[in-house]
Design a protein around this motif. Structure first.
Motif, mmCIF file in Angstrom:
data_model
loop_
_atom_site.group_PDB
_atom_site.id
_atom_site.type_symbol
_atom_site.label_atom_id
_atom_site.label_comp_id
_atom_site.label_asym_id
_atom_site.label_seq_id
_atom_site.Cartn_x
_atom_site.Cartn_y
_atom_site.Cartn_z
ATOM 1 N N ILE A 1 -2.761 8.666 7.788
ATOM 2 C CA ILE A 1 -3.602 9.179 8.876
ATOM 3 C C ILE A 1 -4.984 9.535 8.343
ATOM 4 N N GLY A 2 -6.012 9.129 9.098
ATOM 5 C CA GLY A 2 -7.365 9.574 8.820
ATOM 6 C C GLY A 2 -8.078 8.768 7.767
ATOM 7 N N GLY A 3 -9.310 9.173 7.502
ATOM 8 C CA GLY A 3 -10.162 8.497 6.535
ATOM 9 C C GLY A 3 -10.458 9.396 5.357
ATOM 10 N N PRO A 4 -11.717 9.475 4.924
ATOM 11 C CA PRO A 4 -12.076 10.284 3.738
ATOM 12 C C PRO A 4 -11.909 11.767 3.988
ATOM 13 N N ARG A 5 -11.732 12.508 2.888
ATOM 14 C CA ARG A 5 -11.546 13.950 2.989
ATOM 15 C C ARG A 5 -12.873 14.698 3.044
ATOM 16 N N ARG A 6 -13.898 14.188 2.400
ATOM 17 C CA ARG A 6 -15.162 14.904 2.279
ATOM 18 C C ARG A 6 -16.318 14.039 2.765
ATOM 19 N N THR A 7 -17.418 14.697 3.065
ATOM 20 C CA THR A 7 -18.607 13.992 3.535
ATOM 21 C C THR A 7 -19.811 14.477 2.750
ATOM 22 N N ASN B 1 -12.255 8.757 14.311
ATOM 23 C CA ASN B 1 -10.960 9.390 14.125
ATOM 24 C C ASN B 1 -10.871 10.625 15.016
ATOM 25 N N SER B 2 -9.891 10.616 15.916
ATOM 26 C CA SER B 2 -9.649 11.762 16.791
ATOM 27 C C SER B 2 -8.257 12.304 16.498
ATOM 28 N N LEU B 3 -8.132 13.620 16.450
ATOM 29 C CA LEU B 3 -6.863 14.223 16.034
ATOM 30 C C LEU B 3 -6.576 15.465 16.862
ATOM 31 N N TYR C 1 -1.144 14.112 16.690
ATOM 32 C CA TYR C 1 -1.371 12.797 17.299
ATOM 33 C C TYR C 1 -2.785 12.376 16.952
ATOM 34 N N SER C 2 -2.933 11.159 16.418
ATOM 35 C CA SER C 2 -4.229 10.683 15.952
ATOM 36 C C SER C 2 -4.560 9.343 16.586
ATOM 37 N N MET C 3 -5.821 9.157 16.955
ATOM 38 C CA MET C 3 -6.357 7.876 17.398
ATOM 39 C C MET C 3 -7.425 7.461 16.408
ATOM 40 N N SER C 4 -7.247 6.310 15.777
ATOM 41 C CA SER C 4 -8.184 5.823 14.762
ATOM 42 C C SER C 4 -8.703 4.461 15.176
ATOM 43 N N SER D 1 -13.382 1.466 9.009
ATOM 44 C CA SER D 1 -12.962 2.311 7.896
ATOM 45 C C SER D 1 -12.232 3.554 8.377
ATOM 46 N N SER D 2 -11.524 3.429 9.504
ATOM 47 C CA SER D 2 -10.842 4.580 10.082
ATOM 48 C C SER D 2 -9.451 4.792 9.521
ATOM 49 N N SER D 3 -8.924 3.847 8.737
ATOM 50 C CA SER D 3 -7.583 3.988 8.181
ATOM 51 C C SER D 3 -7.665 4.397 6.719
#
Length: 381
Positions: free
Chosen positions: A165-171, A244-246, A262-265, A269-271
């Motif tokens: 679930i999700g992409g990168p942890r940091r920005t 990425n919506s969660l 529940y996540s919508m990706s 690069s959303s995975s």
């Protein structure tokens, strides 16, 4: 006990003050996490290994943070964390260790890794009655909602929800605002500038809202980020934005805590699989999902004051024509011997379908196989 230890290990904040080694007149504190364990993998494309890993449950790091009053009810704040590798005794520099790119590098196509980011976070800001505004390299709001609210493994060990679930942890280059509101509500927003080139990579924005009411915690988060430019022959599309919506929740019950998400990706690069145009990606699968719906269910069951059992199940429903679905089942346990030290064990199995290439990683490494077990020790100071 376990909850407070894991929260500190993730965010490096709440326990730092209690464990300060240097509390000067400006409120400067030092803190850290030392985590090492045995990592065994199975189901690798090439030969699997059993090795000593660093930062399995929580990335090993050392940090400093501080605050200084700069006005009535307003303080300047800062924080900096740099990664350590207990398996080699060195900083996490790829040229020094001879290792492949780390978890963040393999799964964040929007960053320029020629700069070799070693810091987990590096930020400065202001806090007061208006909330908190921070600028720098920071955890993104969607990851915090997933790891802090929905994932019983808190983003670490083989059971980490970030495997699917999700992409990168940091920005990088980000500005964040966060405020705790009355009656258990909270809200935040973020914005990040693009990298210093002509691509949209790194440009991002996000938002989050949350509610804590008695035993129930609910948080929603959304994140948009630009990706590196895709090749025209890429299998899905040339969309340059990941979305990425969660929706994350947990409920504290008499027997333990139940977790759900529940996540919508959507987007290239959303995975969790990195972008296929990453030049370092030759040995990895080249078919990340461009659109998926992901569901997580989990639990944490304290057996006594020290021993906690963990479990989660994640279903990734790939909406691309390739239909590369994946399921992850994970089981774990933690035994806390003090407020700052625990032992952990975890096992996870990802069942890939139709050629999907998801791997079982942990807090610091993306993993190489679809099965992995971890046994280790973590100490926070």
């Amino acid at each position: 006990m376990l909850k407070s230890l894991v929260t500190f290990a993730m965010l490096g904040g709440s326990a730092a003050a209690a464990c300060a080694q240097d509390a000067g007149p400006r409120g400067i504190t030092t803190y850290g996490v030392l985590d090492a364990g045995v990592v065994g993998e199975r189901g690798c494309t090439n030969a699997c290994t059993t090795r000593v890993g660093s930062g399995v449950a929580s990335a090993s790091r050392i940090g400093i943070q501080g605050s200084e009053a700069v006005g009535q009810n307003t303080s300047a704040i800062f924080g900096f964390e740099t990664e350590l590798r207990l398996d080699t005794g060195r900083a996490a520099n790829n040229h020094e260790t001879g290792r492949t790119l780390d978890h963040e590098q393999r799964r964040n196509p929007g960053s320029d890794f020629a700069r070799e980011h070693l810091e987990h976070q590096a930020w400065v800001g202001l806090t007061g009655e208006f909330g908190a505004v921070t600028i720098g390299r920071q955890y993104n709001l969607e990851y915090l909602a997933l790891a802090d609210v929905a994932d019983p493994f808190k983003g670490g060990t083989a059971g980490s929800a970030t495997n699917l679930i999700g992409g990168p942890r940091r920005t990088d280059n980000s500005v964040q605002y966060y405020k705790t509101l009355p009656n258990g509500f909270s809200a935040g927003a973020s914005w990040a500038a693009r990298d210093l080139d002509t691509s949209p990579a790194g440009r991002a924005w996000g938002m989050t809202v949350g509610l804590t009411s008695g035993p129930l915690t609910v948080r929603a988060a959304h994140r948009n980020q630009g990706a590196v430019r895709a090749q025209l022959n890429y299998k899905t599309s040339n969309d340059m934005t990941s979305k990425n919506s969660l929706l994350a929740a947990n409920l504290r019950l008499g027997w333990g805590t139940a977790y759900a998400a529940y996540s919508m990706s959507r987007g290239i690069s959303s995975s969790p699989l990195f972008n296929p145009d990453n030049p370092y990606a030759a040995g990895m699968a080249r078919t990340p999902s461009n659109s998926s719906r992901d569901v997580l269910f989990g639990m944490a069951v304290p057996v006594d004051r020290s021993f906690t059992l963990l479990a989660s199940y994640i279903r990734k429903d790939d909406r691309d024509l390739a239909n590369q679905d994946a399921n992850q089942a994970a089981f774990g346990a933690s035994y806390a011997v003090s407020r700052r030290t625990d032992f952990y064990a975890a096992y996870s199995h990802i069942r890939n379908r139709n050629g999907a290439g998801y791997t079982v990683g942990n807090a610091s490494a993306p993993g190489s196989g679809n099965k992995a077990f971890n046994i280790g020790m973590r100490h926070a100071f």
